[in-house]
Scaffold this motif. Sequence first.
Motif, PDB file in Angstrom:
ATOM      1  N   TYR A  58      47.128  38.469  43.503  1.00 51.86           N
ATOM      2  CA  TYR A  58      47.911  39.432  42.723  1.00 51.86           C
ATOM      3  C   TYR A  58      49.324  39.582  43.277  1.00 51.86           C
ATOM      4  O   TYR A  58      50.300  39.650  42.518  1.00 51.86           O
ATOM      5  CB  TYR A  58      47.201  40.786  42.692  1.00 51.86           C
ATOM      6  CG  TYR A  58      46.269  40.946  41.523  1.00 51.86           C
ATOM      7  CD1 TYR A  58      46.743  41.367  40.277  1.00 51.86           C
ATOM      8  CD2 TYR A  58      44.919  40.662  41.641  1.00 51.86           C
ATOM      9  CE1 TYR A  58      45.894  41.513  39.196  1.00 51.86           C
ATOM     10  CE2 TYR A  58      44.050  40.800  40.562  1.00 51.86           C
ATOM     11  CZ  TYR A  58      44.551  41.212  39.341  1.00 51.86           C
ATOM     12  OH  TYR A  58      43.712  41.341  38.260  1.00 51.86           O
ATOM     13  N   ARG A 120      42.707  47.344  39.952  1.00 51.07           N
ATOM     14  CA  ARG A 120      42.406  47.651  38.551  1.00 51.07           C
ATOM     15  C   ARG A 120      43.329  48.732  38.011  1.00 51.07           C
ATOM     16  O   ARG A 120      43.793  48.664  36.869  1.00 51.07           O
ATOM     17  CB  ARG A 120      40.949  48.091  38.421  1.00 51.07           C
ATOM     18  CG  ARG A 120      39.939  46.968  38.527  1.00 51.07           C
ATOM     19  CD  ARG A 120      38.523  47.507  38.582  1.00 51.07           C
ATOM     20  NE  ARG A 120      37.524  46.440  38.569  1.00 51.07           N
ATOM     21  CZ  ARG A 120      36.255  46.597  38.897  1.00 51.07           C
ATOM     22  NH1 ARG A 120      35.822  47.808  39.280  1.00 51.07           N
ATOM     23  NH2 ARG A 120      35.424  45.585  38.877  1.00 51.07           N
ATOM     24  N   GLY A 124      45.409  46.686  35.684  1.00 49.02           N
ATOM     25  CA  GLY A 124      44.517  46.656  34.539  1.00 49.02           C
ATOM     26  C   GLY A 124      43.249  45.874  34.800  1.00 49.02           C
ATOM     27  O   GLY A 124      43.078  45.253  35.850  1.00 49.02           O
ATOM     28  N   LEU A 125      42.334  45.898  33.836  1.00 44.92           N
ATOM     29  CA  LEU A 125      41.014  45.311  34.001  1.00 44.92           C
ATOM     30  C   LEU A 125      40.931  43.856  33.550  1.00 44.92           C
ATOM     31  O   LEU A 125      40.014  43.140  33.943  1.00 44.92           O
ATOM     32  CB  LEU A 125      39.983  46.124  33.216  1.00 44.92           C
ATOM     33  CG  LEU A 125      39.868  47.614  33.565  1.00 44.92           C
ATOM     34  CD1 LEU A 125      38.850  48.280  32.645  1.00 44.92           C
ATOM     35  CD2 LEU A 125      39.473  47.805  35.018  1.00 44.92           C
ATOM     36  N   THR A 126      41.864  43.419  32.705  1.00 39.16           N
ATOM     37  CA  THR A 126      41.715  42.121  32.058  1.00 39.16           C
ATOM     38  C   THR A 126      42.209  40.954  32.890  1.00 39.16           C
ATOM     39  O   THR A 126      41.890  39.806  32.601  1.00 39.16           O
ATOM     40  CB  THR A 126      42.471  42.110  30.717  1.00 39.16           C
ATOM     41  OG1 THR A 126      43.858  42.442  30.947  1.00 39.16           O
ATOM     42  CG2 THR A 126      41.870  43.128  29.761  1.00 39.16           C
ATOM     43  N   GLY A 127      42.972  41.203  33.926  1.00 40.47           N
ATOM     44  CA  GLY A 127      43.468  40.116  34.750  1.00 40.47           C
ATOM     45  C   GLY A 127      44.788  39.572  34.244  1.00 40.47           C
ATOM     46  O   GLY A 127      45.323  40.005  33.209  1.00 40.47           O
ATOM     47  N   THR A 224      41.905  37.870  38.447  1.00 41.24           N
ATOM     48  CA  THR A 224      41.163  39.037  38.000  1.00 41.24           C
ATOM     49  C   THR A 224      40.786  39.888  39.203  1.00 41.24           C
ATOM     50  O   THR A 224      40.697  39.374  40.332  1.00 41.24           O
ATOM     51  CB  THR A 224      39.879  38.646  37.246  1.00 41.24           C
ATOM     52  OG1 THR A 224      38.986  37.993  38.157  1.00 41.24           O
ATOM     53  CG2 THR A 224      40.193  37.716  36.073  1.00 41.24           C
ATOM     54  N   GLU A 226      37.971  40.899  40.081  1.00 40.18           N
ATOM     55  CA  GLU A 226      36.671  40.509  40.630  1.00 40.18           C
ATOM     56  C   GLU A 226      36.651  39.092  41.191  1.00 40.18           C
ATOM     57  O   GLU A 226      35.602  38.613  41.619  1.00 40.18           O
ATOM     58  CB  GLU A 226      35.591  40.616  39.537  1.00 40.18           C
ATOM     59  CG  GLU A 226      35.375  42.008  38.975  1.00 40.18           C
ATOM     60  CD  GLU A 226      36.429  42.401  37.942  1.00 40.18           C
ATOM     61  OE1 GLU A 226      37.107  41.477  37.411  1.00 40.18           O
ATOM     62  OE2 GLU A 226      36.586  43.605  37.688  1.00 40.18           O
TER      63      GLU A 226
END
Length: 299
Positions: A58, A120, A124-127, A224, A226
């Motif tokens: 990231y 997150r 955000g959650l979508t990556g 992402t 995860e």
Amino acid sequence: MSELTLGGFPLDLLALQVVTGVALGAIYVLVGIGLSLIFGLMNVVNFAHGAFFMMGAYVGVFLYGYTGSFWLSLVAAPLAMGLLGLAVERVLVRPLYGRGIDDPLLLTFGLSYVMIEAVRIAFGLTGLPFGAPPELRGAVDLGIGYFPLYRLFLIVFAGIVVGALWLFIERTSFGLVIRAGARDPQIVQVLGIRISRVWLAIFGLGCALAGLAGILAAPLQGVTPEMGIPVLAEAFVVTVVGGMGSLAGAVLAGLIVGIVVAMTSLIAPDMTKMAIFALMALVLLVRPRGLLGRAGALG
């Protein structure tokens, strides 16, 4: 003339898949070395290692979007994760030394979830999508077929990093202290060297390698929150197969695991995860300390 085959697969395809496995293994090598250093030399089970891998990706993607320079992000991402690792060791992990292996394990396990949730919230959650830089796109003819240029770069770059790390450990005075501390921390302290500083450096270096692996893996799989979870399990396999604290063992095991994953995904994709754990079980049955592991030594 008919094309040569093995098990119903063309030999050229199998050869390309082996090279693919080596490229994937380059990621495993970097992650595995970092975890092996921390686990093997400090006796700290760092369950946040996958989160450092993810955050490295990231940070690299964010800096690449901000500066437009992949090479700058390639330097800054591991540096940022190394500094974060220094802070985590100094503030959170160090007070738990001497309290058994469970306390650092639980701490880093909880820390990993904190880091994932923080990402997150921030991104955000979508990556985020992330492709190879323009200068590393395309393919190269290896004689057995065309192979992505970025994957070749991965192999060469990881080799350079591992070589530099070996020189640092084997040819510098601080590397000598690290090797001595791995064998007998009490002797190092008797000589007037603070072993806590050695462990601080090892933890920071391990986290930096995880961050570097994360930014290098980003063009292969996207980014992402995860993404570090499966990598953590694979890194532990590399550490156990190679041998605790063994640099050469982590390199060998990382390449073997990468090739096993690549070949299994070609022949029996549903058995990929099972294959690497079966490999670990087989190695432990034959060599309980791993392929190149030695008690209390950085091999």
